[in-house]
Design a protein around this motif. Structure first.
Motif, PDB file in Angstrom:
ATOM      1  N   MET A   1       5.951  11.317   9.976  1.00  0.00           N
ATOM      2  CA  MET A   1       5.679  10.657  10.222  1.00  0.00           C
ATOM      3  C   MET A   1       3.862  10.920   8.606  1.00  0.00           C
ATOM      4  O   MET A   1       3.999  11.874   8.976  1.00  0.00           O
ATOM      5  CB  MET A   1       4.606  10.485  11.757  1.00  0.00           C
ATOM      6  N   ILE A   2       3.603   9.743   7.973  1.00  0.00           N
ATOM      7  CA  ILE A   2       2.896   9.989   7.533  1.00  0.00           C
ATOM      8  C   ILE A   2       1.321   9.520   7.778  1.00  0.00           C
ATOM      9  O   ILE A   2       0.920   8.932   8.951  1.00  0.00           O
ATOM     10  CB  ILE A   2       3.246   9.087   5.944  1.00  0.00           C
ATOM     11  N   VAL A   3       0.965  10.238   7.665  1.00  0.00           N
ATOM     12  CA  VAL A   3      -0.750  10.149   8.273  1.00  0.00           C
ATOM     13  C   VAL A   3      -1.715  10.297   6.477  1.00  0.00           C
ATOM     14  O   VAL A   3      -1.817  10.779   6.287  1.00  0.00           O
ATOM     15  CB  VAL A   3      -1.300  10.763   9.084  1.00  0.00           C
ATOM     16  N   GLU A   4      -2.897   9.197   6.936  1.00  0.00           N
ATOM     17  CA  GLU A   4      -3.922   9.101   5.820  1.00  0.00           C
ATOM     18  C   GLU A   4      -4.927   8.890   6.326  1.00  0.00           C
ATOM     19  O   GLU A   4      -5.031   7.826   6.995  1.00  0.00           O
ATOM     20  CB  GLU A   4      -2.961   8.081   4.806  1.00  0.00           C
ATOM     21  N   ILE A  23      -0.408  -1.289   1.829  1.00  0.00           N
ATOM     22  CA  ILE A  23       0.356  -0.925   3.005  1.00  0.00           C
ATOM     23  C   ILE A  23       1.388  -1.670   3.373  1.00  0.00           C
ATOM     24  O   ILE A  23       2.465  -1.341   3.741  1.00  0.00           O
ATOM     25  CB  ILE A  23      -0.190   0.129   4.465  1.00  0.00           C
ATOM     26  N   ARG A  26       4.442  -2.009   0.749  1.00  0.00           N
ATOM     27  CA  ARG A  26       4.624  -1.572   0.671  1.00  0.00           C
ATOM     28  C   ARG A  26       6.355  -1.048   2.233  1.00  0.00           C
ATOM     29  O   ARG A  26       7.653  -0.493   1.593  1.00  0.00           O
ATOM     30  CB  ARG A  26       4.604   0.367   1.326  1.00  0.00           C
ATOM     31  N   TYR A  27       6.087  -1.716   3.553  1.00  0.00           N
ATOM     32  CA  TYR A  27       7.079  -2.765   3.939  1.00  0.00           C
ATOM     33  C   TYR A  27       7.091  -3.889   4.683  1.00  0.00           C
ATOM     34  O   TYR A  27       8.567  -3.828   4.866  1.00  0.00           O
ATOM     35  CB  TYR A  27       6.244  -1.555   6.004  1.00  0.00           C
ATOM     36  N   LYS A 143       6.626   5.317  15.363  1.00  0.00           N
ATOM     37  CA  LYS A 143       5.773   5.774  14.568  1.00  0.00           C
ATOM     38  C   LYS A 143       6.689   6.473  13.466  1.00  0.00           C
ATOM     39  O   LYS A 143       6.457   7.278  13.309  1.00  0.00           O
ATOM     40  CB  LYS A 143       4.030   5.864  14.909  1.00  0.00           C
ATOM     41  N   ILE A 144       5.786   5.834  12.312  1.00  0.00           N
ATOM     42  CA  ILE A 144       5.990   6.478  10.731  1.00  0.00           C
ATOM     43  C   ILE A 144       5.656   6.381   9.762  1.00  0.00           C
ATOM     44  O   ILE A 144       5.289   7.012   8.900  1.00  0.00           O
ATOM     45  CB  ILE A 144       7.271   5.332  10.134  1.00  0.00           C
ATOM     46  N   HIS A 145       4.004   6.093  10.568  1.00  0.00           N
ATOM     47  CA  HIS A 145       2.574   5.601   9.261  1.00  0.00           C
ATOM     48  C   HIS A 145       1.982   5.625   9.751  1.00  0.00           C
ATOM     49  O   HIS A 145       1.263   4.314  10.519  1.00  0.00           O
ATOM     50  CB  HIS A 145       3.457   4.506   7.782  1.00  0.00           C
ATOM     51  N   ALA A 147      -2.447   5.056   9.474  1.00  0.00           N
ATOM     52  CA  ALA A 147      -3.604   5.071   8.414  1.00  0.00           C
ATOM     53  C   ALA A 147      -4.633   5.143   9.005  1.00  0.00           C
ATOM     54  O   ALA A 147      -4.725   3.745   9.329  1.00  0.00           O
ATOM     55  CB  ALA A 147      -3.611   4.193   7.331  1.00  0.00           C
ATOM     56  N   THR A 161      -1.379   0.632  12.150  1.00  0.00           N
ATOM     57  CA  THR A 161       0.308   1.459  12.769  1.00  0.00           C
ATOM     58  C   THR A 161       1.289   1.028  12.336  1.00  0.00           C
ATOM     59  O   THR A 161       1.523   0.123  12.216  1.00  0.00           O
ATOM     60  CB  THR A 161      -0.466   1.821  13.924  1.00  0.00           C
TER      61      THR A 161
END
Length: 235
Positions: A1-4, A23, A26-27, A143-145, A147, A161
């Motif tokens: 999972m990406i966390v930023e 974001i 991107r999706y 969850k995959i990302h 921020a 999310t």
């Protein structure tokens, strides 16, 4: 999972905040919808309860979501009111009645159930809120990302999310969901018929555009799913 983490100036139009817009870019893919669109037009089909913003639909978000078939949506942009206070302010600004149901947790829960029903396996939901709860595992999402977008000062952060629908057999998610969807379809048909009768009684021309204005259902949706309810004079 990406966390930023990121920083950006606050904006009442959440999707115009640069890190959040990036974001989404991107999706976002396929059949995309936005039940709380405001002035944003990133999704293919938009809805907002405020008629002045010019979204495709002007309906309560839950009714908008109920117009979609099971497993028919690839991306949902989900930016609902973040708190009961925001719900009250939104309804009050439009002279709409706020009741117990619209200010309790059930408000968000019902929306999540519908999102789970209408999204395909692998579909993406991008949620903006003051927490990272998203739609959640309960409804078949992972969850995959995540921020955390800070806005400085005393402004609340916006948490973005991104989740993926990981249901392997969504058609079996709930037999009751299918039955409920059918009932809601019948309700929409009844509303359309009532609108047609109202226009006829008023001596107005019965067109899909006119019925769309009365019911809040998008004209294209009327043409696609409810054309059998119209006479040959409808256009």
């Amino acid at each position: 999972m990406i966390v930023e983490t990121a920083w950006a100036m606050p904006n009442k139009n959440t999707f115009e905040i640069k890190p959040i817009k990036e974001i989404i870019g991107r999706y976002l893919n396929g059949m995309s919808i936005d039940p709380f669109s405001n002035i944003n037009r990133l999704a293919k089909i938009t809805n907002d309860i405020d008629p002045s913003v010019g979204a495709d639909y002007c309906m309560d978000a839950i009714e908008f979501l109920r117009t979609f078939d099971d497993n028919s949506v690839d991306t949902v942009l989900f930016d609902p009111p973040y708190s009961p206070r925001q719900i009250k302010e939104c309804y009050a600004s439009l002279d709409k009645t706020v009741n117990f149901q619209t200010t309790q947790s059930k408000f968000w829960g019902d929306l999540k159930k519908e999102i789970s029903r209408i999204t395909r396996p692998g579909a993406i939901v991008i949620t903006c809120a003051w927490n990272s709860g998203g739609v959640g595992k309960k409804y078949g999402f992972e969850k995959i990302h995540v921020a955390n977008v800070s806005h400085g000062g005393w402004h609340n952060d916006t948490i973005v999310t991104v989740e993926r629908n990981v249901q392997t057999n969504p058609c079996c998610y709930s037999k009751g969901a299918y039955i409920t969807h059918k009932k809601r379809t019948y309700k929409s048909e009844a509303n359309i018929i009532e609108a047609i009768e109202k226009l006829t009684d008023e001596g107005a021309k019965v067109t899909k555009t006119a019925v769309a204005k009365v019911t809040g259902i998008r004209r294209e949706h009327l043409s696609r799913r409810y054309k059998h309810l119209f006479t040959v004079t409808a256009s």
